[in-house]
Design an enzyme around this catalytic site. Structure first.
Site, mmCIF file in Angstrom:
data_model
loop_
_atom_site.group_PDB
_atom_site.id
_atom_site.type_symbol
_atom_site.label_atom_id
_atom_site.label_comp_id
_atom_site.label_asym_id
_atom_site.label_seq_id
_atom_site.Cartn_x
_atom_site.Cartn_y
_atom_site.Cartn_z
ATOM 1 N N ASP A 245 -40.894 117.796 137.150
ATOM 2 C CA ASP A 245 -40.160 118.910 137.749
ATOM 3 C C ASP A 245 -40.987 120.175 137.585
ATOM 4 O O ASP A 245 -41.732 120.313 136.602
ATOM 5 C CB ASP A 245 -38.799 119.090 137.081
ATOM 6 N N ASP B 26 -36.224 116.484 144.921
ATOM 7 C CA ASP B 26 -34.823 116.866 144.730
ATOM 8 C C ASP B 26 -34.347 117.748 145.882
ATOM 9 O O ASP B 26 -33.220 117.606 146.368
ATOM 10 C CB ASP B 26 -34.646 117.622 143.416
#
EC number: 3.4.23.36
Length: 164
Positions: free
Chosen positions: A123, A141
Protein backbone atom coordinates in the site's frame (compact mmCIF):
# COMPACT_ATOMS: atom_id res chain seq x y z
CA UNK A 1 -24.82 -21.73 -28.93
CA UNK A 2 -21.34 -20.25 -29.23
CA UNK A 3 -20.68 -16.56 -29.61
CA UNK A 4 -17.66 -14.55 -30.62
CA UNK A 5 -15.65 -13.44 -27.60
CA UNK A 6 -15.47 -9.97 -29.17
CA UNK A 7 -19.26 -9.71 -28.97
CA UNK A 8 -19.24 -10.49 -25.23
CA UNK A 9 -18.08 -8.48 -22.26
CA UNK A 10 -14.77 -10.35 -22.41
CA UNK A 11 -13.85 -7.82 -25.06
CA UNK A 12 -13.21 -5.50 -22.10
CA UNK A 13 -10.51 -7.71 -20.56
CA UNK A 14 -7.90 -5.32 -21.98
CA UNK A 15 -8.91 -3.01 -19.12
CA UNK A 16 -7.91 -5.72 -16.61
CA UNK A 17 -4.43 -5.73 -18.17
CA UNK A 18 -4.20 -1.92 -17.98
CA UNK A 19 -5.18 -1.94 -14.29
CA UNK A 20 -2.64 -4.70 -13.58
CA UNK A 21 0.19 -2.87 -15.36
CA UNK A 22 -0.49 0.42 -13.58
CA UNK A 23 -1.02 -1.22 -10.17
CA UNK A 24 1.95 -3.59 -10.27
CA UNK A 25 4.14 -0.88 -11.80
CA UNK A 26 3.33 1.55 -8.98
CA UNK A 27 4.00 -1.13 -6.37
CA UNK A 28 7.31 -2.03 -8.05
CA UNK A 29 8.40 1.62 -7.92
CA UNK A 30 7.53 1.80 -4.22
CA UNK A 31 9.40 -1.43 -3.43
CA UNK A 32 12.49 -0.24 -5.36
CA UNK A 33 12.61 3.29 -3.96
CA UNK A 34 11.11 3.23 -0.46
CA UNK A 35 12.02 1.56 2.80
CA UNK A 36 9.09 0.29 4.86
CA UNK A 37 7.47 3.29 6.54
CA UNK A 38 9.05 5.94 4.28
CA UNK A 39 6.80 8.88 3.47
CA UNK A 40 7.09 11.47 0.70
CA UNK A 41 4.61 14.37 0.64
CA UNK A 42 3.01 14.89 -2.79
CA UNK A 43 0.35 17.52 -2.16
CA UNK A 44 -1.36 18.93 0.91
CA UNK A 45 -3.39 16.01 2.30
CA UNK A 46 -1.68 13.37 0.10
CA UNK A 47 1.51 11.40 0.76
CA UNK A 48 3.23 8.40 -0.72
CA UNK A 49 3.81 6.10 2.25
CA UNK A 50 5.11 2.54 1.98
CA UNK A 51 3.06 0.19 4.13
CA UNK A 52 2.46 -3.55 4.13
CA UNK A 53 -1.03 -4.93 4.58
CA UNK A 54 -1.26 -8.55 5.68
CA UNK A 55 -5.06 -8.42 5.85
CA UNK A 56 -7.85 -6.98 3.73
CA UNK A 57 -9.32 -3.48 3.58
CA UNK A 58 -8.42 -1.40 6.63
CA UNK A 59 -6.00 -4.22 7.62
CA UNK A 60 -8.97 -6.45 8.51
CA UNK A 61 -7.62 -9.75 9.94
CA UNK A 62 -4.01 -8.56 9.51
CA UNK A 63 -2.92 -10.13 12.82
CA UNK A 64 -4.59 -13.50 12.31
CA UNK A 65 -1.53 -15.72 11.97
CA UNK A 66 -1.17 -16.15 8.21
CA UNK A 67 -4.25 -18.16 7.19
CA UNK A 68 -5.91 -14.96 5.98
CA UNK A 69 -3.38 -14.73 3.13
CA UNK A 70 -4.85 -17.86 1.54
CA UNK A 71 -8.41 -16.95 2.50
CA UNK A 72 -8.23 -13.57 0.74
CA UNK A 73 -6.38 -15.13 -2.21
CA UNK A 74 -9.26 -17.59 -2.60
CA UNK A 75 -11.81 -14.79 -2.44
CA UNK A 76 -9.91 -12.82 -5.12
CA UNK A 77 -9.78 -15.85 -7.41
CA UNK A 78 -13.45 -16.69 -6.84
CA UNK A 79 -14.67 -13.15 -7.46
CA UNK A 80 -12.49 -12.81 -10.56
CA UNK A 81 -13.88 -16.05 -12.03
CA UNK A 82 -17.48 -15.11 -11.25
CA UNK A 83 -17.10 -11.63 -12.76
CA UNK A 84 -15.35 -13.04 -15.86
CA UNK A 85 -18.29 -15.43 -16.37
CA UNK A 86 -20.69 -12.51 -15.95
CA UNK A 87 -18.70 -10.54 -18.54
CA UNK A 88 -18.94 -13.49 -20.92
CA UNK A 89 -22.71 -13.46 -20.52
CA UNK A 90 -22.97 -9.71 -21.12
CA UNK A 91 -22.88 -8.04 -24.50
CA UNK A 92 -19.75 -6.01 -25.25
CA UNK A 93 -22.01 -2.98 -25.69
CA UNK A 94 -23.02 -3.06 -22.01
CA UNK A 95 -20.12 -0.76 -21.24
CA UNK A 96 -20.81 0.33 -17.68
CA UNK A 97 -21.13 -3.19 -16.25
CA UNK A 98 -18.17 -4.52 -18.24
CA UNK A 99 -15.93 -1.63 -17.22
CA UNK A 100 -16.97 -2.09 -13.58
CA UNK A 101 -16.26 -5.83 -13.64
CA UNK A 102 -12.93 -5.33 -15.43
CA UNK A 103 -11.81 -2.75 -12.84
CA UNK A 104 -12.72 -5.09 -9.98
CA UNK A 105 -10.98 -8.07 -11.60
CA UNK A 106 -7.85 -6.00 -12.31
CA UNK A 107 -7.71 -4.73 -8.74
CA UNK A 108 -8.37 -8.17 -7.26
CA UNK A 109 -5.63 -9.74 -9.40
CA UNK A 110 -3.18 -6.96 -8.53
CA UNK A 111 -3.65 -7.56 -4.82
CA UNK A 112 -3.69 -11.33 -5.38
CA UNK A 113 -0.26 -11.11 -7.02
CA UNK A 114 1.07 -9.25 -3.98
CA UNK A 115 -0.38 -11.78 -1.53
CA UNK A 116 1.08 -14.74 -3.41
CA UNK A 117 4.45 -13.17 -4.32
CA UNK A 118 5.23 -11.10 -1.21
CA UNK A 119 2.89 -12.50 1.44
CA UNK A 120 1.39 -9.02 1.91
CA UNK A 121 -0.21 -6.27 -0.16
CA UNK A 122 1.89 -3.18 -0.92
CA UNK A 123 0.00 0.00 0.00
CA UNK A 124 1.26 3.51 -0.70
CA UNK A 125 -1.47 6.14 -0.93
CA UNK A 126 -1.88 8.08 2.31
CA UNK A 127 -4.76 10.57 2.31
CA UNK A 128 -5.09 12.78 5.38
CA UNK A 129 -6.83 15.85 6.76
CA UNK A 130 -5.00 17.55 9.60
CA UNK A 131 -3.86 14.80 11.95
CA UNK A 132 -6.46 12.29 10.71
CA UNK A 133 -5.16 9.74 8.18
CA UNK A 134 -7.41 7.49 6.11
CA UNK A 135 -6.24 3.87 5.79
CA UNK A 136 -3.25 3.59 3.43
CA UNK A 137 -4.31 1.98 0.15
CA UNK A 138 -3.08 1.27 -3.40
CA UNK A 139 -4.24 1.65 -6.99
CA UNK A 140 -5.77 -1.85 -7.03
CA UNK A 141 -7.99 -0.85 -4.11
CA UNK A 142 -8.96 2.28 -6.03
CA UNK A 143 -9.91 0.24 -9.11
CA UNK A 144 -12.03 -2.10 -6.97
CA UNK A 145 -13.85 0.83 -5.33
CA UNK A 146 -14.46 2.63 -8.63
CA UNK A 147 -15.77 -0.63 -10.12
CA UNK A 148 -18.11 -1.14 -7.16
CA UNK A 149 -19.32 2.47 -7.43
CA UNK A 150 -20.07 1.94 -11.14
CA UNK A 151 -22.17 -1.13 -10.29
CA UNK A 152 -24.17 0.94 -7.78
CA UNK A 153 -24.52 3.77 -10.32
CA UNK A 154 -25.75 1.31 -12.95
CA UNK A 155 -28.51 0.29 -10.56
CA UNK A 156 -29.86 3.85 -10.56
CA UNK A 157 -29.83 4.35 -14.33
CA UNK A 158 -33.02 4.03 -16.38
CA UNK A 159 -33.59 0.55 -17.79
CA UNK A 160 -33.07 1.72 -21.40
CA UNK A 161 -29.46 2.66 -20.59
CA UNK A 162 -28.93 -0.71 -18.91
CA UNK A 163 -29.82 -2.62 -22.09
CA UNK A 164 -27.11 -0.98 -24.20
Amino acid sequence: MSQSICSTGLRWLWLVVVVLIIDLGSKYLILQNFALGDTVPLFPSLNLHYARNYGAAFSFLADSGGWQRWFFAGIAIGISVILAVMMYRLKATQKLNNIAYALIIGGALGNLFDRLWHGFVVDMIDFYVGDWHFATFNLADTAICVGAALIVLEGFLPSRAKKQ
